[in-house]
Write a protein that holds these residues in place. Structure first.
Motif, short mmCIF file in Angstrom:
data_model
loop_
_atom_site.label_atom_id
_atom_site.label_comp_id
_atom_site.label_asym_id
_atom_site.label_seq_id
_atom_site.Cartn_x
_atom_site.Cartn_y
_atom_site.Cartn_z
N THR A 1 0.81 -1.21 0.00
CA THR A 1 0.00 0.00 0.00
C THR A 1 0.85 1.26 0.00
N VAL A 2 1.74 1.37 0.95
CA VAL A 2 2.58 2.56 1.05
C VAL A 2 3.42 2.72 -0.22
N GLN B 1 2.74 1.80 -3.27
CA GLN B 1 1.95 2.30 -4.39
C GLN B 1 1.88 3.82 -4.36
N TYR B 2 1.65 4.38 -3.18
CA TYR B 2 1.58 5.84 -3.08
C TYR B 2 2.93 6.47 -3.46
N ARG B 3 4.01 5.89 -2.93
CA ARG B 3 5.31 6.54 -3.11
C ARG B 3 5.82 6.41 -4.53
N GLU C 1 3.93 8.88 -6.67
CA GLU C 1 4.47 10.23 -6.50
C GLU C 1 5.75 10.42 -7.30
N MET D 1 2.80 13.19 -1.07
CA MET D 1 1.83 13.13 0.04
C MET D 1 2.52 12.65 1.31
N GLU E 1 -1.32 7.11 3.33
CA GLU E 1 -0.70 5.99 2.62
C GLU E 1 -1.17 4.66 3.18
N TYR E 2 -1.83 4.68 4.33
CA TYR E 2 -2.32 3.44 4.91
C TYR E 2 -3.70 3.07 4.39
N PHE E 3 -4.35 3.98 3.68
CA PHE E 3 -5.60 3.59 3.01
C PHE E 3 -5.25 2.85 1.73
N PRO E 4 -6.17 2.03 1.21
CA PRO E 4 -5.85 1.28 0.00
C PRO E 4 -5.47 2.22 -1.14
N PRO E 5 -4.54 1.78 -1.98
CA PRO E 5 -4.05 2.65 -3.07
C PRO E 5 -5.08 2.69 -4.19
N GLN F 1 -5.02 -0.11 6.10
CA GLN F 1 -4.69 -1.42 5.52
C GLN F 1 -3.77 -2.29 6.37
#
Lengths: 250, 250, 250, 250
Positions: A95-96, A98-100, A103, C1, C52-56, C93
């Motif tokens: 999860t983390v 995917q965000y990073r 970005e 983010m 970032e802990y919510f689903p991507p 998550q």
């Protein structure tokens, strides 16, 4: 290695490029389009995004040289708008991550003063699809008219399950950072790699970004897939003997 | 404990050593080779790599002393090239951990000014293997000739699924850090611990690094495995009664 | 983010508000209550919690605009106590994320000098429930009398498995931070979305916080669910050719 | 909340206490012993260890007050050696968490100048056990004689799979920090909560630390478990009708 690093390979001069993402996903639709665009047009590797969030593995090339898992960004001159095309063999692993990683793609886009983002994917219908509509979701409603003119359909609250992975985040995070971001999703069964859905997405993207491209390679892939399907159907009809031996030893 | 720490035990003087890694993996091929080399040649424990990314457990030795999960690096004098042999009972437990633990192995190699890295493993074929070819992947195409002379086969884009885990990362990350890194993979069914594949990898490694080693211990292991297989085949023919009782209580 | 960020949308002036949480969980009881309260009363979006802990992923709205996964906090004027209502489509998550996202909710409550926290959920009984009792757990025994007057039942050591997720942590972490926190759990089978259990929880909450609210929307949802159940029961009686029907309803 | 925090409740004066750990694990042997010791002897809650690595949940007490997941450390006066007893309902939730929570237990021990650590657990045999031997593993071979005198058996390289979780890490990390640490494991089937194995471990611990304790509560639990087993055996003989209906709706 840092948690995430961009390895710059070239610094081409691009004219108002659009970021286009096609990583593995439903029907591999996005990846097929991205790889097709890179192969057909005049393209150049710009950078690799490495990250501890990609799977801990290498791929082996045709020269037996191992390449660390990465996403690659190519600069592509299409004749129409210039593109920065993100592709690769992997989504980030958690999860983390995917965000990073997403970005980082936006960071790379910002390096080239890109303001438009198109993430490409498939939307699973659960049944074989004849007409491959392309569904859109956008970071801002103002983007819909231009995309609708290019053939994108907008359906209220679809896809119902949202858009998962980097394609979704590019629109969500991209919108928050001020990019004009849209996700273009070709309808596909969801069971097979789908070059026809890819063709539909490519057509829409070309219409929006003023380019045309030879589609023969996608047609060839589509024919291959049809053969695969017809072989699968044959297998279903003939119950297979054997396959047991290996299991016992396993 | 820090996220990752190297506990130095000895500081032997080594002459241009090669880092050789054999952690658990397909067919335990790499681990079998690494442990065999440590046992047969003149070897000395150099350091332990501890990490929060290894499984939270201890192993219990023959003196009932518990040892924290770790990878160990031994200095080995082979008669030919000196070696730094990485082995252990575990791969790191998650994606990020795999990257960080592999970097620690490269850090240790750098301490000894090592420039050559060989990661050892197995490549699964899915069927019983008679001739155990050794497939190679390299950080740079220039490394192929020397390895091919030692008996390594190079096959375009193989293994198709890439190389997962520390063996793959040593080549991928090692190459980025300037090491000459190669992964040597013995063909193996993938279903069983495979001392014969280990022998094939050991032969190639010895040819490349100018050493020879008694192989009797690997031959003995190979015989044991043949007995295991033949017992499994007997069991397959006789459907077992029982085994049920325990399940009900479980 | 950032790992976690609160995006403020409005800064309404609230009079001693109570934080009320209704994220997805058992029977979606908490989420049904929270969404009902927001829809029925005079409400205003106050902030979004991104992490970032919510689903991507993003959800797609009725205007095809994609919204990044988030929890939302609305200010609600009920006629009785003012509320800050937390709802959303996702729990965090992973373990660490659950703690950090819950702390963010408490941070938002602290911004409004809220001292009372009510987390809402369902408690699974494993069988169809006729009378939907509401079970309570509290951060301090002094809170029990007021809640019992409002109809909450307190049962020693129930629920036996504890309370998992944000609803549990709001009481556990909230209590440690000095909030008066209670979790109100409607009894529900655990197999279905349960608007009747939601009505029971809403009744208790209204009694405690001095508000009343039209319940027609929950009644309508309850009727829909009864139709679903009766269709499922029909299917059970008619052995299905295909199994296709379930997919359509699923 | 911080990633990990120790909440001090009391600061008793202890005389050279031994840290004794009994968290959930194989047969719940360690937890049964730890809870028995706390209940039978003169004990006082010293601190709670909270952590984001514990599951995101609360347990509900007999007064309906919710308690955040935590490990608790009690000071126990046994008549013999003073003890610091670690117990709780959970192990940490991931690899890194296991290391960090275990370090926190050792930190707490260091606060009281404790130098001896005993982690308690079960070792699964896979079959019903009549004589519950207690197997030991130690941080240093010098500890074996004293434990053997108390009835602990030492078996080379057993348990073969190592010791997983906090019990193993207390010996591995404890040894590295200079504690004299031992893990005492009662033989148990591995399928059931095993109060008899707990009695065997308690006997050994008492012999080593010079205390005796009433065992009636463990005997009672052992009788209850025997009834459970005999009921399970009855169920096995009578194939159950029903239970199907719920599944259809589920």
């Amino acid at each position: 290695m840092d948690e995430l690093s961009i390895e710059w390979v070239a610094e081409p001069s691009l004219d108002d490029p659009a970021l286009v993402e096609g990583l593995p996903g439903v029907g591999h639709v996005g990846k097929l389009v991205a790889e097709h665009v890179i192969a057909e047009a005049d393209s150049e590797l710009v950078c690799r995004v490495h990250s501890e969030y990609f799977p801990p593995q290498v791929t082996v090339g045709d020269d037996s040289v191992a390449e660390l898992a990465a996403a690659e960004i190519h600069a592509v001159e299409t004749g129409g708008r210039d593109l920065l095309v993100v592709t690769g063999d992997h989504q980030a692993q958690d999860t983390v991550g995917q965000y990073r990683v997403t970005e980082a793609f936006l960071d790379a886009a910002a390096e080239f003063d890109a303001t438009d983002v198109f993430s490409l994917g498939g939307v699973p219908t659960g049944e074989l699809v004849e007409d491959h509509d392309v569904i859109g979701a956008v970071s801002s409603a103002a983007l819909k008219d231009g995309l609708a003119d290019a053939g994108v359909e907008f359906r209220s609250e679809e896809p119902a399950g949202g858009i998962v992975g980097s394609s979704g985040l590019l629109v969500g995070l991209g919108g928050k950072r001020g990019f004009d971001a849209a996700c273009l999703m070709g309808e596909t069964s969801g069971y097979l790699v789908d070059p026809k859905a890819a063709k539909a997405v490519l057509a829409v993207l070309g219409a929006r970004l003023d380019f045309e491209m030879d589609e023969e390679a996608l047609d060839d892939r589509a024919e291959e897939m049809e053969e695969v399907v017809s072989r699968l159907q044959d297998m279903e009809e003939t119950p297979s003997p054997g396959d047991e031996d290996l299991r016992y030893i396993g």
